[in-house]
Design an enzyme around this catalytic site. Structure first.
Site: not given
Length: 419
Positions: A185, A226, A228, A259, A262, A286, A294, A296, A326
């Site tokens: 990433w 990955e 985003k 993800d 993302h 993820h 994002d 997380d 993640d």
């Protein structure tokens, strides 16, 4: 075994048998699905290269809960504490900045020897390891570009970092007997209106081809890429977009990483799994929780986490999908964050395994959408918790919230003494 737990288990077996589900088989299948825990929850993505440096790359760990790990020994101890409270198979996902060396090591010069302590620890704890090059929080990523950088020398530095990371990843797989999934990433992008969107992507394409040019044993190493949508400071343009990496993974037959945070907030990766599986050999997930962006946040047992697990199980993707987490929340106890998120992922997988999918498929094929919806909703009320508690019991982990007592004791005895 407590009488109450045993009684609940026996009743649950009967209830699920009535809808055609063998709960013992479900637990056997659950033991085939390791979840890769991410090391960076333990120290807010600081790493050991420059722990006092700032986190860059358009990502943020917010909060200042006391007791974060300050070195590898503390991080491994914290991980062990968390893993004792999580049933079933697990892996650990490492970033390159978690190397160990007595002297500074340039990122393009990292070697397997800088991670030998992690490998020995993984062997002792019967874990597989996964890996990531760290293309952020570095002077040569300060202007927002790495593998797509217009400066040849800077771009080559990041290419060499990723190539070195692949060799570390292959070392993990060779030593541990299970392939390491290495995910690339990069934060590359622009804050405002971008005139030339093509050239950076052309450079990224060529750079990635150079990165993966060295042939490595797929039994030891798996490449993943990955995408985003955007990051802080890269709101207008991201070089490694979904379309870019979907095309790359398809044409080069690498794994594709999806993800959960993302994409646009109205998109969900559970809907992307079946589409991507038609074109790429393997997926890396993820699992995260985006709150408006994002962010997380810690993974919940929510609709999307359940939908992700259901896609894996319904389509028998056990051998093609790698489940990783993640998230990084610095506002709560970091060990608790690991435990909550990982247990929730495993709960979602168990619930998916307890679904009468064959019967639901028949109803769907027959056009009986009324019965399909009715059974899907009734399924939510079946006593899956009793099955989960038995699974925890068999793996010598707390079945309910008792795990929090262990975390609190560790916090008092260990975490509170850290500066």
């Amino acid at each position: 075994m407590t009488t109450q737990l045993e009684q609940a288990w026996e009743l649950a077996k009967q209830r699920f048998a009535a809808v055609g589900i063998d709960v013992e088989e479900a637990l056997r299948q659950l033991d085939r699905l390791p979840v890769s825990m991410h090391c960076w929850q333990g120290d807010d993505v600081s790493g050991f290269e420059n722990p006092e440096g700032s986190l860059t790359g358009g990502i943020q760990a917010t909060g200042n809960y006391p007791g974060k790990a300050r070195n590898a020994s503390e991080l491994r101890a914290d991980l062990e504490q968390a893993m004792r409270l999580i049933p079933g198979p697990k892996r650990l996902n490492l970033h390159a900045i978690y190397l160990e060396s007595d002297t500074p090591v340039s990122r393009d010069q990292i070697k397997p020897e800088h991670f030998k302590n992690w490998v020995e620890w993984a062997k002792a704890n019967q874990l597989g390891l996964d890996f990531n090059p760290s293309c952020f929080s570095h002077p040569l990523s300060a202007d927002g570009f790495t593998l797509s950088h217009a400066d040849d020398s800077i771009r080559q530095f990041w290419i060499d970092h990723c190539k070195a990371s692949r060799r570390v990843s292959a070392y993990f797989g060779e030593q541990l007997g299970t392939p390491s999934v290495m995910n690339i990433w990069i934060p590359d992008g622009m804050k405002d209106i971008t005139v030339d969107r093509l050239a950076p992507r052309q450079r990224l394409l060529a750079a990635l081809d150079e990165v993966i040019s060295e042939k490595l044993n797929p039994a030891h190493h798996i490449d993943a890429v990955e995408s985003k949508l955007f990051g802080i400071g890269a709101e207008s343009y991201t070089v490694g977009s979904n379309e870019f990496y979907m095309g790359y993974a398809t044409s080069r037959q690498t794994a594709l990483c999806l993800d959960a945070g993302h994409f646009h907030p109205t998109e969900v990766i559970s809907d992307k799994i079946s589409a991507a599986m038609l074109y790429v050999p393997q997926l890396l997930l993820h699992v995260s929780r985006p709150v408006r962006w994002d962010s997380d946040h810690v993974v919940l047992l929510d609709d999307e986490t359940q939908a992700i697990a259901s896609e894996i199980v319904r389509h028998d993707l056990f051998d093609r999908v790698h489940i990783g987490l993640d998230f990084f929340d610095a506002s709560i106890n970091r060990i608790a964050a690991w435990v909550i998120g990982t247990r929730n992922m495993k709960k979602a997988l168990l619930r998916a395994l307890l679904e009468p999918t064959a019967e639901l498929r028949k109803l769907e094929a027959a056009g009986d959408y009324t019965a399909r919806l009715a059974l899907l909703e009734e399924q939510k009320s079946l006593p899956w918790q009793a099955v989960w508690e038995m699974y925890c019991q068999r793996h010598d982990t707390p079945a309910g919230s008792e795990w929090l007592e262990s975390v609190r004791a560790y916090e008092k005895e260990i975490l509170s003494r850290r500066g």
